[in-house]
Scaffold this active site. Structure first.
Site, PDB file in Angstrom:
ATOM      1  N   ASP A   1      63.605  31.952 152.748  1.00  7.66           N
ATOM      2  CA  ASP A   1      63.000  32.518 151.543  1.00  7.66           C
ATOM      3  C   ASP A   1      61.680  33.178 151.937  1.00  7.66           C
ATOM      4  O   ASP A   1      60.759  32.514 152.412  1.00  7.66           O
ATOM      5  CB  ASP A   1      62.764  31.408 150.513  1.00  7.66           C
ATOM      6  CG  ASP A   1      62.396  31.950 149.147  1.00  7.66           C
ATOM      7  OD1 ASP A   1      62.467  33.174 148.955  1.00  7.66           O
ATOM      8  OD2 ASP A   1      62.037  31.139 148.266  1.00  7.66           O
TER       9      ASP A   1
ATOM     10  N   ASP B   1      65.091  38.965 149.149  1.00  7.03           N
ATOM     11  CA  ASP B   1      64.134  38.143 149.894  1.00  7.03           C
ATOM     12  C   ASP B   1      64.620  36.737 150.231  1.00  7.03           C
ATOM     13  O   ASP B   1      63.824  35.917 150.700  1.00  7.03           O
ATOM     14  CB  ASP B   1      62.818  38.055 149.129  1.00  7.03           C
ATOM     15  CG  ASP B   1      62.976  37.351 147.786  1.00  7.03           C
ATOM     16  OD1 ASP B   1      64.093  37.328 147.255  1.00  7.03           O
ATOM     17  OD2 ASP B   1      61.974  36.817 147.272  1.00  7.03           O
ATOM     18  N   GLU B   2      65.884  36.430 150.004  1.00  4.89           N
ATOM     19  CA  GLU B   2      66.351  35.101 150.386  1.00  4.89           C
ATOM     20  C   GLU B   2      67.841  35.131 150.720  1.00  4.89           C
ATOM     21  O   GLU B   2      68.590  35.969 150.235  1.00  4.89           O
ATOM     22  CB  GLU B   2      66.081  34.073 149.289  1.00  4.89           C
ATOM     23  CG  GLU B   2      66.783  34.336 147.970  1.00  4.89           C
ATOM     24  CD  GLU B   2      66.580  33.214 146.972  1.00  4.89           C
ATOM     25  OE1 GLU B   2      66.599  32.035 147.384  1.00  4.89           O
ATOM     26  OE2 GLU B   2      66.414  33.525 145.777  1.00  4.89           O
TER      27      GLU B   2
END
Length: 361
Positions: A8, A102-103
């Site tokens: 993350d 983003d993860e």
């Protein structure tokens, strides 16, 4: 035993902005709009010390932090950086399940690098992201997806946390229910009224009673309470729905005003559906958020985007506001899930109950 890593990025959009503009690094920063109805996409950790959070109205954020700097997002840049991060992931495994820009989940069970140590693999991924992109990431390492996701939040920012197989039971037992994916504030409050605040409490409650509280989510919640999550890392995530929504600068006060916005929303929805022409539509629905930030959704079965049907649903949803102004309208469709998915779900339930019978006896 599987080895799952959840990576993350730390306040991703804001961190990219701070990287590209050094003058933003040491000030409270958020990404979003500054209009009276604008909502923040994310904010940096300095801003969070003032109580600023993602999805917070910009006006409220400014009240909490008068010196907050808000910049407009650059989605093309974030997508480009995300692609570079994905390339780094691919050096370690092909089993990558992106959740957003983003993860992502990574299954490194069969990765031979670092003698198969998921802890060292996660550390090296974070090193590569920092050295090559000048960005920090946090990681969670665990035998299953939901625990890996929880673990990645334990040592943020720029840290990692490991839950080894022998620690799963102890870690989960006293885990707060609010940390479980799928538990929102309303469900948390509902469970708390019945004295359910930890996974130990979930273990103690009969399944029938749990189902009466959270419906079909009871099975998954019961699994999580014992640290059980059989979901695989999926490299081909199938989108379940498509929707569009619009926040208005000024509240809408009549059903007629809301219905006037419907054609525009439908046009955008149909535009987004072009990429999914091969999918079968199963439902359509509307979302309405009122001036006091309460919201409601309503849906019905439909095999296509039916404007008349959406208009009827919208009128029903607006009535639920009892005269409140409307700040946001949205429309969405849900796709029919394949027989294979439904069958796999049924088999998973059967396997789970077999496991629980063994664990509890």
């Amino acid at each position: 035993m599987r080895k799952i890593i959840h990576i993350d990025m730390d306040c991703f959009y804001a961190q990219v902005e701070m990287r590209d503009d050094p003058t933003l690094r040491d000030i409270p920063l958020a990404v979003g709009g500054e209009g009276k109805r604008s909502v923040l996409s994310t904010c940096n950790y300095i801003a969070r010390q003032f109580g600023v959070r993602s999805a917070m109205p910009a006006i409220k954020a400014k009240q909490l932090c008068p010196n907050l700097r808000i910049v407009h997002g650059r989605m093309a840049v974030y997508q480009e950086v995300s692609a570079k991060i994905r390339e780094i992931f691919s050096r370690y495994t092909d089993l990558i399940e992106p959740l957003s820009l983003d993860e992502a989940y990574l299954d490194v069970t069969h990765c031979e690098q670092f003698r198969g140590s998921a802890t060292l693999i996660a550390k090296d991924i974070r090193r590569a992201i920092w050295q090559e992109l000048n960005l920090t990431a946090s990681a969670g390492i665990a035998p299953c997806k939901f625990l890996a996701k929880i673990a990645s939040d334990e040592n943020k920012p720029n840290g990692q946390f490991v839950i080894t197989p022998d620690r799963v039971s102890d870690f989960v037992e006293f885990l707060a229910v609010r940390k479980i994916p799928g538990i929102g504030p309303k469900t948390e409050q509902k469970l708390a009224r019945f004295g359910i605040t930890t996974c130990a409490d979930i273990r103690a409650i009969p399944m029938a009673e749990l189902q009466s509280l959270v419906g079909s989510f009871a099975l998954r919640l019961h699994q999580y309470a014992y640290g059980v999550d059989e979901r695989n890392v999926k490299t081909d995530r199938v989108r379940k729905s498509v929707g569009v929504e619009r926040t208005f600068a000024d509240d809408l006060h009549t059903a007629e005003e809301c219905l006037d916005k419907l054609p525009m929303l439908i046009e955008k929805l149909e535009g987004r559906m072009v990429k999914h022409q091969e999918r079968i539509v199963a439902k359509q629905g509307v979302k309405v958020k009122f001036a006091d930030f309460t919201q409601t959704t309503i849906e019905h079965q439909s095999s296509y985007v039916n404007a008349d049907g959406l208009a009827e649903l919208m009128q029903q949803a607006i009535l639920r506001g009892n005269g409140k102004g409307v700040r946001l309208l949205g429309v969405f469709i849900a796709f029919k899930q394949s027989q294979e998915t439904e069958s796999t779900g049924a088999e998973g339930k059967e396997k789970y109950f077999e496991q629980m019978s063994f664990m509890l006896n």
